[in-house]
Design an enzyme around this catalytic site. Structure first.
Site, PDB file in Angstrom:
ATOM      1  N   ASP A  55       0.887  -1.121   0.054  1.00  0.00           N
ATOM      2  CA  ASP A  55      -0.053   0.023  -0.114  1.00  0.00           C
ATOM      3  C   ASP A  55       0.696   1.223   0.018  1.00  0.00           C
ATOM      4  O   ASP A  55       1.714   1.422   0.963  1.00  0.00           O
ATOM      5  CB  ASP A  55      -0.889  -0.122   1.507  1.00  0.00           C
ATOM      6  N   ASP A  71      -3.096   4.810  -2.330  1.00  0.00           N
ATOM      7  CA  ASP A  71      -3.975   5.559  -1.473  1.00  0.00           C
ATOM      8  C   ASP A  71      -4.387   6.808  -2.037  1.00  0.00           C
ATOM      9  O   ASP A  71      -3.297   7.475  -2.697  1.00  0.00           O
ATOM     10  CB  ASP A  71      -2.997   5.582  -0.015  1.00  0.00           C
ATOM     11  N   GLU A  90      -6.606   3.861  -5.343  1.00  0.00           N
ATOM     12  CA  GLU A  90      -8.000   4.406  -4.843  1.00  0.00           C
ATOM     13  C   GLU A  90      -8.220   5.515  -5.058  1.00  0.00           C
ATOM     14  O   GLU A  90      -7.422   6.496  -5.029  1.00  0.00           O
ATOM     15  CB  GLU A  90      -7.731   4.374  -3.207  1.00  0.00           C
ATOM     16  N   HIS A 114     -11.312  -1.636   4.096  1.00  0.00           N
ATOM     17  CA  HIS A 114     -10.905  -1.416   5.775  1.00  0.00           C
ATOM     18  C   HIS A 114     -11.646  -0.227   6.188  1.00  0.00           C
ATOM     19  O   HIS A 114     -11.563   0.306   7.176  1.00  0.00           O
ATOM     20  CB  HIS A 114      -9.485  -1.258   5.815  1.00  0.00           C
ATOM     21  N   ASP A 115     -12.211   0.485   4.907  1.00  0.00           N
ATOM     22  CA  ASP A 115     -12.810   1.960   5.414  1.00  0.00           C
ATOM     23  C   ASP A 115     -14.298   1.773   5.339  1.00  0.00           C
ATOM     24  O   ASP A 115     -14.747   2.894   5.904  1.00  0.00           O
ATOM     25  CB  ASP A 115     -12.378   2.866   4.307  1.00  0.00           C
TER      26      ASP A 115
END
Ligand code: GLC
Length: 529
Positions: free
Chosen positions: A98, A199, A261, A326-327
């Site tokens: 990531d 990210d 993302e 995970h968000d």
């Protein structure tokens, strides 16, 4: 057939803090992941995306990096990481890191230098502005609360942070920042990493003029950040130039995968923006479309989202699909209301799409959201917005491995509470159960592997009764039909050709004279005879 691993593979996201604790400190770690590799190999996945494990003061649990080329001691050492890459490779599993490129930690040495004085050579690595008539430079808001500008008393200027104030934004208009970050990519590529998840990559470059963002007309969300249109702090054209350069670097290392993302407001379903970041097949290899994450359990809505997504991608790149991360609240809770049959249907939907599916840890055993009391909340978003937004911890509870104390995740009390359903919902129990959702995930992944039509074939949606989604996948003379019943009632579909049932979530074979009967929430895959 193109044999690029990330095109035909299934990717599994691990949130390392919550996966497996090998050293009994209540926090998951790299050695825990190594111990779990056989499980992941049996599941059939091809790649692991690790949420950040770099050195970090953990204000945002690793999304605030203080050293991009080292592992945080809470997760292990660089030697553990090397072993992970090697052990994963033995099992044909690629490691995907990531990359948090938009911002660093406020404790990163670059920022410490940058804030030390106005004439420090690294001053311009971050985004500094003087006050404007005694006020903040513009109206930009931080996604995690408050203004996006933090006053620095030492040098009497504001710095920009689009997330917490411990996450100062880098200045990507400075070529030295780009060079330093490309060096970070090379560092991990040389270590055998096969892909990167980037990210909030659409936030990278900010509008040159730092103009005020306009406000939305209807203000429905108490988060002030969500009341603005992000005209000037996102999606700037210069980001595409950087991605093109990065693509050249990544492709020079062989079949490396990049996925971005694309950060949009919560709930926004717009596939055109993620598609834009694929360029003309010369920017990101893949990009996340969160429309599916924000969808409800409705066949028509999901069908339209998928159709729009495929058409937005066109020839720009390769599709990928995701239901949980995970968000966000887990799909099984958000969409399926914790109903296991609905969750199984979603699994069939995810794993029979054209393109690359992403599975979030625990999704394969039907883990549901945790209901975490205020006093245990760790996430800065939950702390700030409780109870309007209880934060993201609910989707980060420890992986449920078995029915022993703390679900076999750890020998001690974990950093977040284990979901109380772990005695029934865990890997150990489900491995023994041929009707479990875990068994279904394994079967679906295996089926996908054996049948290129499932990952690479064309997809065409067929007319179907209300609440039923039906699509045909075809490649050469192979043809599969997938039928999903989103209602609780029996539904019938008349098929034109002769098909045999390959898989049914209800272990049924209700095909009679070309008519397929689906039980409530049943999902079926058929093959042309
Ligand atoms: C992304 C991450 C999220 C993180 C944020 C700031 O949205 O997925 O977990 O908090 O970026 O880095």
């Amino acid at each position: 057939m193109e044999k690029v691993w990330w095109k035909h593979g299934v990717i599994y996201q691990i949130y390392p803090r919550s996966f497996k604790d090998s050293n009994s400190d209540g926090i998951g770690d790299i050695n825990g992941i190594i111990q779990s590799l056989d499980y992941l190999q049996d599941l059939g996945i091809d790649g692991i995306w690790l949420s950040p494990i770099y050195r970090s003061p953990m204000y945002d649990f690793g999304y605030d990096v203080s050293d991009y080329c080292d592992i945080d001691p809470v997760f292990g050492t660089i030697h553990d990481f090397k072993r992970l890459v090697k052990e994963a490779e033995k099992r044909n599993i690629a490691i995907i890191m990531d990359m948090v490129f938009n911002h660093t930690s406020h404790l990163h040495p670059w920022f410490l230098e940058s804030r030390s004085s106005k004439d420090n050579p690294r001053r311009d690595w971050y985004i500094w502005h003087p006050s404007k008539n005694g006020k903040v430079p513009n109206n930009w808001m931080a996604a995690f609360g408050g203004r996006a500008w933090e006053w620095d008393d030492n040098t009497k200027e504001y710095y920009l942070h689009l997330f917490t104030k411990q996450q100062p934004d880098l200045n990507w208009r400075n070529p030295n920042v780009k060079k330093a970050m490309f060096d970070v990519l090379k560092f991990w590529l040389d270590m055998g990493v096969r892909g990167f998840r980037f990210d909030v990559i659409n936030l990278l470059v900010k509008g040159r003029q730092f103009r005020n963002n306009p406000y939305k007309l209807r203000l429905t969300n108490p988060r002030r950040h969500d009341q603005q249109l992000h005209t000037f702090d996102r999606n700037q054209p210069e980001t595409h130039d950087i991605l093109k350069e990065m693509r050249v670097l990544l492709d020079s290392y062989g079949d490396i995968m990049s996925i971005g993302e694309i950060y949009l407001d919560e709930g926004v379903k717009d596939p055109s923006i993620p598609a834009l970041f694929l360029g003309n097949n010369d920017e990101l290899h893949l990009s996340f479309n969160f429309s599916t994450i924000f969808a409800s359990f409705k066949s028509n809505e999901l069908k339209n989202i998928l159709i729009e997504w495929y058409s937005a991608i066109g020839n720009r790149g390769w599709p990928c699909h995701v239901l949980s991360n995970h968000d966000q609240s887990r799909a099984i809770t958000r969409m399926a209301k914790n109903n296991i049959d609905k969750a199984k249907l979603l699994a069939v939907l995810l794993l029979t799409q054209r393109g690359t599916p992403f599975i979030y840890y625990g999704e394969e055993i039907g883990m549901v959201d945790g209901d975490i009391p205020r006093k245990y909340i760790q996430d800065p978003v939950g702390k700030k917005y409780w109870p309007f937004h209880k934060g993201r911890d609910r989707a980060r509870t420890p992986m449920q491995w078995d029915a022993t104390q703390f679900a076999g995740f750890s020998k001690v009390r974990p950093w977040l509470p284990v979901h109380p359903d772990y005695r029934a919902v865990n890997v150990g129990t489900q491995e023994q159960d041929e009707n479990s959702i875990l068994t279904l995930y394994r079967q679906l992944i295996a089926l996908r592997k054996q049948n290129p039509v499932l990952y690479a074939g064309d997809i065409e949606f067929l007319p179907a009764p209300d609440d039923v989604m039906c699509y045909v996948r075809s490649l050469g003379n192979m043809q599969y039909i997938v039928a999903l019943n989103f209602s609780s009632r029996d539904k019938q579909i008349t098929l034109q050709n002769k098909y045999t049932v390959l898989l049914s979530t209800h272990k049924k074979n209700n095909m009679r004279n070309g008519i397929l009967t689906l039980a409530g929430y049943e999902a079926v895959i058929c093959a042309l005879q």
